[in-house]
Scaffold this motif. Structure first.
Motif, short mmCIF file in Angstrom:
data_model
loop_
_atom_site.label_atom_id
_atom_site.label_comp_id
_atom_site.label_asym_id
_atom_site.label_seq_id
_atom_site.Cartn_x
_atom_site.Cartn_y
_atom_site.Cartn_z
N LEU A 1 0.84 -1.20 0.00
CA LEU A 1 0.00 0.00 0.00
C LEU A 1 0.87 1.25 0.00
O LEU A 1 1.71 1.43 0.87
CB LEU A 1 -0.92 -0.02 1.23
N ARG A 2 0.62 2.11 -0.99
CA ARG A 2 1.43 3.33 -1.13
C ARG A 2 0.82 4.47 -0.32
O ARG A 2 -0.40 4.62 -0.25
CB ARG A 2 1.51 3.73 -2.60
N ASP A 3 1.70 5.27 0.27
CA ASP A 3 1.24 6.40 1.08
C ASP A 3 0.40 7.35 0.23
O ASP A 3 0.72 7.58 -0.95
CB ASP A 3 2.44 7.14 1.68
N SER B 1 -14.67 -1.73 -9.54
CA SER B 1 -14.50 -0.28 -9.68
C SER B 1 -13.25 0.32 -9.06
O SER B 1 -12.93 1.47 -9.37
CB SER B 1 -15.72 0.43 -9.08
N CYS B 2 -12.55 -0.37 -8.18
CA CYS B 2 -11.34 0.22 -7.61
C CYS B 2 -10.24 0.26 -8.67
O CYS B 2 -10.20 -0.57 -9.57
CB CYS B 2 -10.85 -0.59 -6.41
N GLY B 3 -9.32 1.21 -8.52
CA GLY B 3 -8.20 1.33 -9.46
C GLY B 3 -7.46 0.02 -9.62
O GLY B 3 -7.10 -0.38 -10.72
N GLU B 4 -7.23 -0.66 -8.51
CA GLU B 4 -6.69 -2.02 -8.56
C GLU B 4 -7.15 -2.77 -7.33
O GLU B 4 -7.61 -2.17 -6.36
CB GLU B 4 -5.16 -2.00 -8.63
N ILE C 1 -11.65 5.36 -5.62
CA ILE C 1 -10.84 4.61 -4.64
C ILE C 1 -9.75 3.84 -5.38
O ILE C 1 -10.01 3.12 -6.34
CB ILE C 1 -11.74 3.70 -3.80
N ASP C 2 -8.50 4.04 -4.92
CA ASP C 2 -7.35 3.50 -5.65
C ASP C 2 -7.22 1.99 -5.51
O ASP C 2 -6.97 1.30 -6.50
CB ASP C 2 -6.05 4.14 -5.12
N VAL C 3 -7.35 1.51 -4.27
CA VAL C 3 -7.05 0.10 -4.01
C VAL C 3 -8.21 -0.55 -3.25
O VAL C 3 -8.69 0.00 -2.26
CB VAL C 3 -5.78 -0.04 -3.14
N GLY D 1 -8.99 -1.66 -12.49
CA GLY D 1 -7.87 -2.40 -13.07
C GLY D 1 -7.86 -3.90 -12.77
O GLY D 1 -7.12 -4.64 -13.41
N GLY D 2 -8.63 -4.33 -11.78
CA GLY D 2 -8.65 -5.77 -11.47
C GLY D 2 -7.55 -6.17 -10.50
O GLY D 2 -6.76 -5.35 -10.04
#
Lengths: 275, 255
Positions: free
Chosen positions: B19-21, B139-142, B95-97, B181-182
């Motif tokens: 998980l990126r900051d 729907s999340c970025g990844e 939402i990214d992740v 992105g899956g």
């Protein structure tokens, strides 16, 4: 204007055999005491609706109140499976349980459509999953503006919705805060509604993040302090996580479960007549 | 010299490192919540934790047992109604992740959390079902999946597709109109699998220290692809272990 009633009166008047009943509360403010009153009054053939049929519906299902369950996640949050739910689905005990299964996004939108007086809701959801193969009321719909294919789910309009809240005033205006989940939509989507509250006050003092349900949009209010236990009422109590963990053992075995219901629910002085 | 640690601790630490900051992360309860809170307490202090109960930007100082514990609402930037979580925040791709678990997973990262064995109306095991997962996966970025690896879980075919990964191959997400992105990464107690950028098949790219490729093959129900540049990850640092154990201890003490 909402009537002020006792819990026993409210359930007797508003929850009927064969009804579609939604008890909502997303982890917080779950109307456990009202669920127990439904068990005590021996309601049968209910279609139980709830996004997260956790311990409260495990109890109603095990006690034989339900014929059908409309839901999106049936587990004991943070603990594991619901054993009474599993026993009903896998072994038809104490009775067969018909399922209508959705995702959270689908259920939330079904309540929104119900509260909005619309026949269905539209969302980006379920696509590519096996849910539409088993839940016939998940359909696709083409957007009339872009042609894009989206998902449609029908409105949910329960016969009665039951929720728990922190406070009401004497006119039956209801105030809740903290995690308010889908309670407002579930109450407004229903034909009748019963709200149990921690406290009845002369005047509702505003609270940050509050949701207020006007008394004229609610059928009845009952004063039931602690009525969410083992769930909680923000500002009044904390979640009894130890009970959720203990439920795993209580509910695993049919006899232990029935003993627990006999001792803690069917004995009227436990939480009846508190209004 | 590193301390002793368990395979579960290694898995949780590996997931936290992923998980990126500054990113926004949709967190389910259990291992995902533990890993996300570990990340926030170590290298990612500005990680935005989103719980489906409506708590956006929760900053719990103790691990919640449920997605609706009071500590999440008390520490959140905003508490929003549940329909809003899904419609305004998740659905448009804000939402990214998305962090998911699985009872069964196949080579394309399709997830089952609904039924195992028998058929849908008469299953051998009835699981909790979908919850928020299908739309998180869509729907999340990844998506990051965190799951213990075994042949029972890593199956050739899932018995029920609750949440879509890459469907049956590289073009399925686009064909289905899924905008996120899956499942790019699957983190297990044995190592890390990543979706191949072309075939989208899950590929073993990293082993946890002390784990062999044979062990991973033995715990996978299909002929597992292994990356040419397979590496071995770093063991948990003393700080990661201290923070993780302190977080887990908060679950065992009353609020």
């Amino acid at each position: 204007m909402a009537k002020l009633v006792s819990l026993a009166e409210g359930v007797a008047e508003l929850v009927r055999d064969g009804d579609t009943v939604a008890l909502e509360g997303f982890t917080h403010l779950i109307p456990f005491a009202a669920g127990h009153e439904i068990i005590r009054q021996g309601r049968r053939d209910l279609t139980l609706v709830r996004m997260t049929p956790d311990v409260i519906y495990d109890q109603l299902i095990g006690a034989g109140c339900a014929r059908r369950l409309v839901f999106s996640w049936g587990g004991n949050p943070g603990v594991g499976s619901l054993h009474r739910f599993r026993d009903a689905v896998q072994n038809a005990w104490p009775a067969p349980l018909e399922l209508e299964e959705h995702s959270h996004a689908g259920m939330a939108n079904r309540y929104v459509a119900g509260a909005s007086g619309l026949p269905f809701a539209v969302l980006r959801g379920y696509t590519g999953t096996d849910l539409p193969r088993h839940t016939t009321n998940i359909r696709s719909i083409d957007c009339p503006f872009t042609g894009e294919t989206l998902t449609a789910v029908p409105a949910l309009n329960p016969d009665v919705t039951v929720v728990h809240a922190q406070r009401a005033d004497r006119a039956g205006n209801v105030q809740m805060w903290g995690i308010t989940g889908v309670q407002k939509e579930a109450v407004l989507a229903a034909r009748r509604s019963l709200v149990t509250v921690e406290e009845i006050v002369d005047e509702l003092t505003p609270v940050a993040g509050q949701v207020v349900l006007p008394g004229w949009a609610v059928s009845a209010v009952a004063h039931v302090p602690g009525g969410a236990h083992p769930s909680y009422a923000h500002g009044y109590s904390v979640r009894d996580n130890a009970f959720y963990v203990a439920w795993d053992k209580i509910s695993r075995d049919r006899d232990t479960f029935q003993d627990w219901i006999a001792t803690h629910v069917r004995t009227p002085e436990r939480d009846g007549g508190r209004a | 010299m590193s301390e002793q640690y368990t395979a579960d601790e290694m898995m949780t630490v590996a997931a936290a490192r992923q998980l990126r900051d500054g990113t926004a992360c949709f967190v389910g309860i259990g291992l995902p919540s533990t890993a996300a809170n570990l990340a926030r307490a170590t290298h990612a202090p500005n990680l935005v934790l989103i719980y489906e109960s409506g708590c956006l930007g929760a900053k719990p100082d103790r691990l919640p047992l449920s997605i609706g514990d009071g500590v999440l609402a008390d520490t959140a930037d905003a508490v929003v109604p549940v329909p809003e979580v899904f419609n305004y925040w998740l659905q448009p791709g804000r939402i990214d992740v998305g962090f998911l678990g699985a009872a069964q997973l196949d080579r394309y990262g399709n997830i089952n959390t609904t039924v195992i064995g028998g058929d849908y109306t008469g299953p051998k095991v009835r699981l909790p079902g979908a919850g928020g997962a299908p739309e998180i996966a869509a729907s999340c970025g990844e998506v990051v999946v965190i799951v213990r690896q075994s042949r029972r879980t890593f199956t050739e075919r899932v018995d029920f597709v609750t949440s879509v990964g890459y469907g049956s191959g590289p073009d399925d997400r686009a064909r289905l109109g899924l905008r996120g992105g899956g499942p790019r990464t699957v983190i297990t107690d044995l190592g890390v699998l990543e979706a191949d950028p072309v075939s989208r098949e899950l590929t073993l790219t990293r082993l946890h220290p002390g784990v062999t490729v044979e062990q991973v093959h033995d715990a996978t129900g299909w002929p597992l692809a292994v990356a040419d540049d397979l590496s071995t990850g770093e063991p948990p640092t003393a700080e990661e272990l201290t923070v993780l154990r302190a977080l887990e201890a908060t679950m065992r003490t009353p609020a």
